[in-house]
Design an enzyme around this catalytic site. Structure first.
Site, mmCIF file in Angstrom:
data_model
loop_
_atom_site.group_PDB
_atom_site.id
_atom_site.type_symbol
_atom_site.label_atom_id
_atom_site.label_comp_id
_atom_site.label_asym_id
_atom_site.label_seq_id
_atom_site.Cartn_x
_atom_site.Cartn_y
_atom_site.Cartn_z
ATOM 1 N N GLU A 107 41.813 56.698 36.529
ATOM 2 C CA GLU A 107 41.185 55.373 36.548
ATOM 3 C C GLU A 107 41.146 54.856 37.987
ATOM 4 O OE1 GLU A 107 39.164 53.325 35.553
ATOM 5 O OE2 GLU A 107 39.976 52.205 33.862
ATOM 6 N N ASP A 111 43.133 46.292 35.923
ATOM 7 C CA ASP A 111 43.072 44.848 36.148
ATOM 8 C C ASP A 111 43.765 44.168 34.955
ATOM 9 O OD1 ASP A 111 42.025 42.588 37.596
ATOM 10 O OD2 ASP A 111 40.385 42.455 36.171
ATOM 11 N N PHE A 160 38.768 40.678 44.755
ATOM 12 C CA PHE A 160 37.752 41.648 44.329
ATOM 13 C C PHE A 160 37.580 42.700 45.412
ATOM 14 C CE2 PHE A 160 33.544 43.308 43.421
ATOM 15 C CZ PHE A 160 33.657 43.531 42.054
ATOM 16 N N ARG A 173 30.089 51.907 46.617
ATOM 17 C CA ARG A 173 31.000 52.924 46.095
ATOM 18 C C ARG A 173 31.279 53.997 47.140
ATOM 19 N NH1 ARG A 173 31.358 52.151 40.494
ATOM 20 N NH2 ARG A 173 29.466 51.463 39.445
HETATM 21 P P1 5GP Z 1 40.385 45.976 32.960
HETATM 22 O O1 5GP Z 1 40.006 46.386 31.589
HETATM 23 O O2 5GP Z 1 41.701 46.539 33.432
HETATM 24 O O3 5GP Z 1 40.346 44.480 33.133
HETATM 25 O O4 5GP Z 1 39.218 46.443 33.864
HETATM 26 C C1 5GP Z 1 39.233 47.546 34.661
HETATM 27 C C2 5GP Z 1 37.860 47.729 35.242
HETATM 28 O O5 5GP Z 1 37.366 46.505 35.809
HETATM 29 C C3 5GP Z 1 37.893 48.722 36.387
HETATM 30 O O6 5GP Z 1 37.748 50.042 35.927
HETATM 31 C C4 5GP Z 1 36.750 48.233 37.245
HETATM 32 O O7 5GP Z 1 35.544 48.781 36.779
HETATM 33 C C5 5GP Z 1 36.701 46.728 37.021
HETATM 34 N N1 5GP Z 1 37.413 46.001 38.099
HETATM 35 C C6 5GP Z 1 38.557 45.304 37.993
HETATM 36 N N2 5GP Z 1 38.916 44.771 39.181
HETATM 37 C C7 5GP Z 1 37.976 45.160 40.069
HETATM 38 C C8 5GP Z 1 37.786 44.935 41.487
HETATM 39 O O8 5GP Z 1 38.557 44.285 42.197
HETATM 40 N N3 5GP Z 1 36.676 45.509 42.037
HETATM 41 C C9 5GP Z 1 35.788 46.241 41.331
HETATM 42 N N4 5GP Z 1 34.754 46.757 41.983
HETATM 43 N N5 5GP Z 1 35.934 46.474 39.993
HETATM 44 C C10 5GP Z 1 37.014 45.943 39.385
#
Ligand code: 5GP
Length: 191
Positions: A107, A111, A160, A173
């Site tokens: 992964e 978050d 972010f 990316r």
């Molecule tokens: P979760 O389900 O843990 O909230 O989300 C994880 C996903 O959210 C990650 O795989 C990513 O796609 C997106 N995400 C969470 N934080 C960030 C961030 O700071 N930057 C970016 N680009 N994507 C994030």
């Protein structure tokens, strides 16, 4: 989350670089060494979560001097702190029967933990022999659902981030480093 206003600007409006390319490469090789030790004599199936983890995955596997197989899933998570249904939609499913396999989820960033919690539960439900998680980045301050991370590259603050696979509106990316976007990326553009 920022809006898409500056999504095509280059170079990216970066506030600060959190992790340099060298720091990332060094840590990725350490993670690979750990995996190689832990999975000695076995052939793990690495399941990468599209699209953000492809850069991490491709560097990681080139440090692995052992047999591995790869598969991919793409998930969309709906639900946040205000609307916490935690609904996860499978956009692309695995192409492999994982029953009896030692799975390592790869992964990009964890978050809230919702995406990962769903995926781990689903992999276990499908009969994986074991499921471990290897995440490049962890944002522990944002966690809403408890998830066990077995291998973590770096902890990052609640901001972010983009680069090394992580996007902003589909861009950035390809940056070799991980950076926090500048506030101008979030603000509406002046006419
Ligand atoms: P979760 O389900 O843990 O909230 O989300 C994880 C996903 O959210 C990650 O795989 C990513 O796609 C997106 N995400 C969470 N934080 C960030 C961030 O700071 N930057 C970016 N680009 N994507 C994030």
């Amino acid at each position: 989350m920022p809006g898409p206003d500056v999504a095509n600007s280059w170079p990216p409006p970066v506030k600060r670089i959190l992790l340099t390319a060298d720091q990332i490469q060094e840590r990725v090789s350490q993670l690979a060494a750990q995996l190689q030790r832990d999975y000695a004599g076995r052939r793990p199936l690495l399941v990468a979560v599209l699209r953000g983890s492809v850069v991490f995955l491709s560097d990681l596997i080139r440090h692995l001097n052992m047999p591995v197989c790869l598969d991919f899933v793409q998930l969309a998570s709906y639900g946040d702190s205000t609307c916490s249904s935690g609904q996860v939609e499978v956009l692309k499913d695995l192409g492999t029967d994982i029953a009896g396999q030692d799975v390592v989820v790869v992964e990009d960033i964890v978050d809230t933990g919702r995406t990962l919690a769903y995926l781990v539960e689903e992999l276990e439900r499908r009969g994986a022999a074991s499921v471990k998680v290897c995440a490049l980045l962890d944002k522990p301050s944002r966690r809403e659902v408890p998830v066990r991370l077995d291998y973590v590259g770096f902890e990052v603050p609640d901001c972010f981030v983009v680069g090394y696979g992580l996007d902003f509106a589909g861009q950035y990316r390809n940056l070799p480093y991980v950076a926090e976007l500048s506030p101008q990326a979030y603000a509406p553009q002046e006419e």
